[in-house]
Design a protein around this motif. Structure first.
Motif, PDB file in Angstrom:
ATOM      1  N   GLY A 163       0.858  -1.281   0.005  1.00 19.81           N
ATOM      2  CA  GLY A 163       0.054   0.043  -0.055  1.00 19.81           C
ATOM      3  C   GLY A 163       0.800   1.362  -0.136  1.00 19.81           C
ATOM      4  N   PRO A 164       0.335   2.328  -0.216  1.00 19.40           N
ATOM      5  CA  PRO A 164       0.671   3.204  -0.376  1.00 19.40           C
ATOM      6  C   PRO A 164       1.747   4.006   0.897  1.00 19.40           C
ATOM      7  CG  PRO A 164      -1.530   3.991   0.133  1.00 19.40           C
ATOM      8  CD  PRO A 164      -1.139   2.456  -0.025  1.00 19.40           C
ATOM      9  N   SER A 165       2.547   4.665   0.867  1.00 15.77           N
ATOM     10  CA  SER A 165       3.438   5.207   1.892  1.00 15.77           C
ATOM     11  C   SER A 165       3.684   6.671   1.837  1.00 15.77           C
ATOM     12  CB  SER A 165       4.880   4.705   2.042  1.00 15.77           C
ATOM     13  OG  SER A 165       5.598   5.504   2.600  1.00 15.77           O
ATOM     14  N   ALA A 166       3.646   7.224   0.524  1.00 13.80           N
ATOM     15  CA  ALA A 166       3.792   8.693   0.328  1.00 13.80           C
ATOM     16  C   ALA A 166       2.492   9.423   0.965  1.00 13.80           C
ATOM     17  CB  ALA A 166       3.823   8.914  -1.284  1.00 13.80           C
TER      18      ALA A 166
ATOM     19  N   HIS B  62      10.413  13.435   5.685  1.00 14.37           N
ATOM     20  CA  HIS B  62      11.290  12.512   5.098  1.00 14.37           C
ATOM     21  C   HIS B  62      10.848  11.940   3.770  1.00 14.37           C
ATOM     22  CE1 HIS B  62      13.176  10.849   9.339  1.00 14.37           C
ATOM     23  NE2 HIS B  62      13.863  11.502   8.634  1.00 14.37           N
ATOM     24  N   GLU B  63       9.558  11.987   3.387  1.00 13.30           N
ATOM     25  CA  GLU B  63       9.178  11.871   2.173  1.00 13.30           C
ATOM     26  C   GLU B  63       9.235  12.803   1.200  1.00 13.30           C
ATOM     27  OE1 GLU B  63       5.036  10.269   2.248  1.00 13.30           O
ATOM     28  OE2 GLU B  63       5.545   8.536   3.319  1.00 13.30           O
ATOM     29  N   ALA B  64       9.454  14.275   1.651  1.00 14.01           N
ATOM     30  CA  ALA B  64       9.527  15.211   0.738  1.00 14.01           C
ATOM     31  C   ALA B  64      11.059  15.067   0.549  1.00 14.01           C
ATOM     32  CB  ALA B  64       9.573  16.601   1.482  1.00 14.01           C
ATOM     33  N   ARG B  68      12.273  15.041  -3.055  1.00 15.13           N
ATOM     34  CA  ARG B  68      13.400  15.790  -3.814  1.00 15.13           C
ATOM     35  C   ARG B  68      14.287  15.043  -4.582  1.00 15.13           C
ATOM     36  NH1 ARG B  68      15.946  19.857  -0.600  1.00 15.13           N
ATOM     37  NH2 ARG B  68      17.465  21.052  -1.846  1.00 15.13           N
ATOM     38  N   LEU B  69      14.821  14.016  -4.210  1.00 18.14           N
ATOM     39  CA  LEU B  69      15.856  13.296  -4.875  1.00 18.14           C
ATOM     40  C   LEU B  69      15.278  12.804  -6.110  1.00 18.14           C
ATOM     41  CD1 LEU B  69      17.671  11.459  -1.958  1.00 18.14           C
ATOM     42  CD2 LEU B  69      18.283  13.397  -3.067  1.00 18.14           C
ATOM     43  N   ILE B  70      14.300  11.951  -6.099  1.00 21.37           N
ATOM     44  CA  ILE B  70      13.647  11.388  -7.502  1.00 21.37           C
ATOM     45  C   ILE B  70      13.198  12.614  -8.331  1.00 21.37           C
ATOM     46  CG2 ILE B  70      11.940   9.991  -8.121  1.00 21.37           C
ATOM     47  CD1 ILE B  70      13.696   8.628  -6.286  1.00 21.37           C
ATOM     48  N   ALA B 104      20.170   6.675   2.103  1.00 21.82           N
ATOM     49  CA  ALA B 104      19.769   5.496   1.259  1.00 21.82           C
ATOM     50  C   ALA B 104      19.042   4.642   1.542  1.00 21.82           C
ATOM     51  CB  ALA B 104      21.149   5.019   0.505  1.00 21.82           C
ATOM     52  N   PRO B 105      19.343   3.969   2.871  1.00 23.61           N
ATOM     53  CA  PRO B 105      18.173   2.869   3.284  1.00 23.61           C
ATOM     54  C   PRO B 105      16.750   3.169   3.367  1.00 23.61           C
ATOM     55  CG  PRO B 105      20.229   2.892   4.680  1.00 23.61           C
ATOM     56  CD  PRO B 105      20.343   4.181   3.336  1.00 23.61           C
ATOM     57  N   PHE B 106      16.738   4.671   3.557  1.00 22.40           N
ATOM     58  CA  PHE B 106      15.341   4.825   3.775  1.00 22.40           C
ATOM     59  C   PHE B 106      14.790   5.135   2.156  1.00 22.40           C
ATOM     60  CE2 PHE B 106      11.657   8.212   3.464  1.00 22.40           C
ATOM     61  CZ  PHE B 106      11.096   7.704   4.673  1.00 22.40           C
ATOM     62  N   LEU B 107      15.576   5.573   1.497  1.00 21.46           N
ATOM     63  CA  LEU B 107      15.257   5.765  -0.112  1.00 21.46           C
ATOM     64  C   LEU B 107      14.686   4.393  -0.595  1.00 21.46           C
ATOM     65  CD1 LEU B 107      15.097   7.650  -2.320  1.00 21.46           C
ATOM     66  CD2 LEU B 107      17.387   7.014  -2.897  1.00 21.46           C
TER      67      LEU B 107
END
Lengths: 219, 219
Positions: A163-166, B62-64, B68-70, B104-107
Motif C-alpha cells: 500500500g501507499p506510503s507517500a 522524510h517523504e519530501a 526531492r531526490l527522485i 539511502a536505506p530510507f530511499l
DNA sequence: AAATGAACCTTACAGTGTAAGCTGTCAAGC
DNA sequence: GCTTGACAGCTTACACTGTAAGGTTCATTT
C-alpha cells in the motif's frame, strides 16, 4: 496469609530462546518501528529490564534474531547440480524473509559479521566455487545475486504491494489518467505475482552465470 | 538601545527547501537513526516545533526528501539506444543513493506513491516499452532491475564495506582460519570495487533482456 | 546456616515525536 | 496612521523510548 498471588515468581523463567520467540511475535504484530523493550516485556509477563539480563541491549537482541534465522538455513544437498543448489539457497533465504515480513527490512540491512552469518556467506561462496567459478568471480557473482535477493525481499515484504506510503498519494483515477502504464503494471506488482517475478529475474541471472561458465571451461 | 541581539527574528526565515537542505545535512552527519526534529531545529537555529509549520510530521519531511531526490532525476535522452538509456537511468538512481549514503536505506525502503515518484516509475516503464517489451514483461523486468538496483544501493551505502554490525564479530585471524573463502572475497567487497561489481550484474541483466528481445522480434 | 550470585524488579534520566496554545510580527484594509 | 487578522515561530507538556544504577528475592553451594 501473605497470599502473594500477585505474581507467580517462577524463577529462571526467561531464556534467550523464549525472549527471541516473543520478540518475533511483537515485531510482526507491532511492526519493527513499533517494537519496544516494554512491549516485549509485557508479552513475556516480566519487566523490561529483566530482558537485559539475557541481552545486553536491544541491538544485541535484534542481531540474535538475525542469527537465529540465518542459523536455521542449511546448504542444499551437495549431490545436486550447481544451478539447482543456488536456486534452492536463494529461495531458502527469501523464505525466511517472507516468513517474518516485518523483520525482513532489518534482515536485509544487517551486516553479517557473526560466525553464524559468515558460515552462511561462506557456504554460498562455496557454491559458486564448486560450480567452477574462481575466487574473484565467485565474490562478484555472490554480490550480484545478493543484491537481487535483498532487493526482492525488501519489495515483497515492505514494498509497493503493502500500500501507499507517500503522504501525497495519487488516487486510482489520477493514476489511470496520468500514468496509465503504471496503472497497467500494477497488475503484476501484487503479492500473487511475487513468485513468478522473482524466478524470472533469478533465472536470468543464473542463465547468464551458466553462460559465463560454459564460455570459460567449454561445457 | 533595546539591543535585542539575542536572536535575529527575521520572519519567514524558514522554508521547505531550507529545512530539507538542513535535514540532509543532519541525516548524513548523525545518521538516519540519530536524526531528530530537535537536532534539525538546532541546525536551522530555530525550535523544533517551528518545523511543523512547514511539514506536518517527520514522516512528511522524510517523504519530501525522497521526492526531492527522485524529482531531480531526468529520463535519459530519447535519442539514445534502449540499452544505453536503461544503463544511464540505473546509474542515475544509484548516484542519488551514493550521494546520500545515510539516507539511502530510507530511499530504498520507501514506497513510491507520490506524483513525482510515479512519474519516474512511469518513465522507466516507458523505457522498457520503448525498447519493445510488452506491458507484462515491462512490469516484471522493471521489478527485476529494481530489485537489483535497490539491493546494490543498500549494500553500497550500508553494507559489508561499512564495517561490522554484529555484536559477536569475528577477528581477521578467525576469519582467515574458519572462512578463508570469505576472507579472500573481502578483497572484492570494498568500496573500490563497487562500480565494477555493479556494472557486472547490471550488464548481465541487460544482456539477458536484449536476448529476450532478440528472440521475440528476431533481431 | 551462611554466603554467594543469578534472575528479576524499581526507579530514574535523557531523549524522542508532536498536540495545544501563546506571542510577536508583518501585510492589508480602513 | 490605525486596526485587524493571519502567519511564523516559540513554549510547554505528555506519553513514550532505551537503558544505567541499584534493590530484592531465591536456588544453590558450602
Amino acid at each position: 496469609m501473605d497470599s502473594s498471588n500477585k505474581k507467580k515468581r517462577t524463577r529462571g523463567r526467561l531464556s534467550r530462546e523464549m525472549i527471541e520467540d516473543a520478540a518475533f511475535g511483537v515485531i510482526e504484530r507491532e511492526g519493527l518501528a513499533g517494537f519496544s523493550m516494554r512491549k516485549l516485556a509485557a508479552e513475556l509477563g516480566c519487566e523490561a529490564m529483566s530482558i537485559y539480563h539475557h541481552f545486553p541491549s536491544q541491538a544485541h537482541l535484534h542481531e540474535a534474531l538475525v542469527d537465529r534465522l540465518i542459523g536455521s538455513l542449511e546448504m542444499p544437498d551437495a549431490g545436486l547440480p550447481w544451478r539447482q543448489r543456488m536456486h534452492i539457497a536463494m529461495h531458502d533465504f527469501r523464505r525466511i524473509g517472507s516468513e517474518h515480513p516485518a523483520f525482513a527490512p532489518f534482515l536485509v540491512t544487517y551486516r553479517m559479521n557473526s560466525p553464524t552469518c559468515l558460515a552462511w556467506l561462506s557456504g554460498i561462496l562455496g557454491l559458486f566455487e564448486a560450480g567452477g567459478f574462481g575466487p574473484e568471480l565467485s565474490a562478484r557473482l555472490f554480490r550480484t545475486v545478493g543484491y537481487y535477493l535483498m532487493g526482492a525481499i525488501l519489495d515483497e515484504t515492505a514494498g509497493y504491494a503493502k500500500g501507499p506510503s507517500a503522504v501525497t498519494t495519487v488516487s486510482d483515477e489520477q493514476l489511470a489518467r496520468d500514468f496509465p502504464n503504471v496503472a497497467a503494471a500494477g497488475r503484476y506488482f501484487g503479492a500473487a505475482e511475487f513468485d513468478r517475478t522473482f524466478d524470472l529475474g533469478l533465472d536470468m541471472l543464473l542463465d547468464e552465470m551458466e553462460r559465463a561458465l560454459g564460455g570459460a571451461n567449454s561445457r
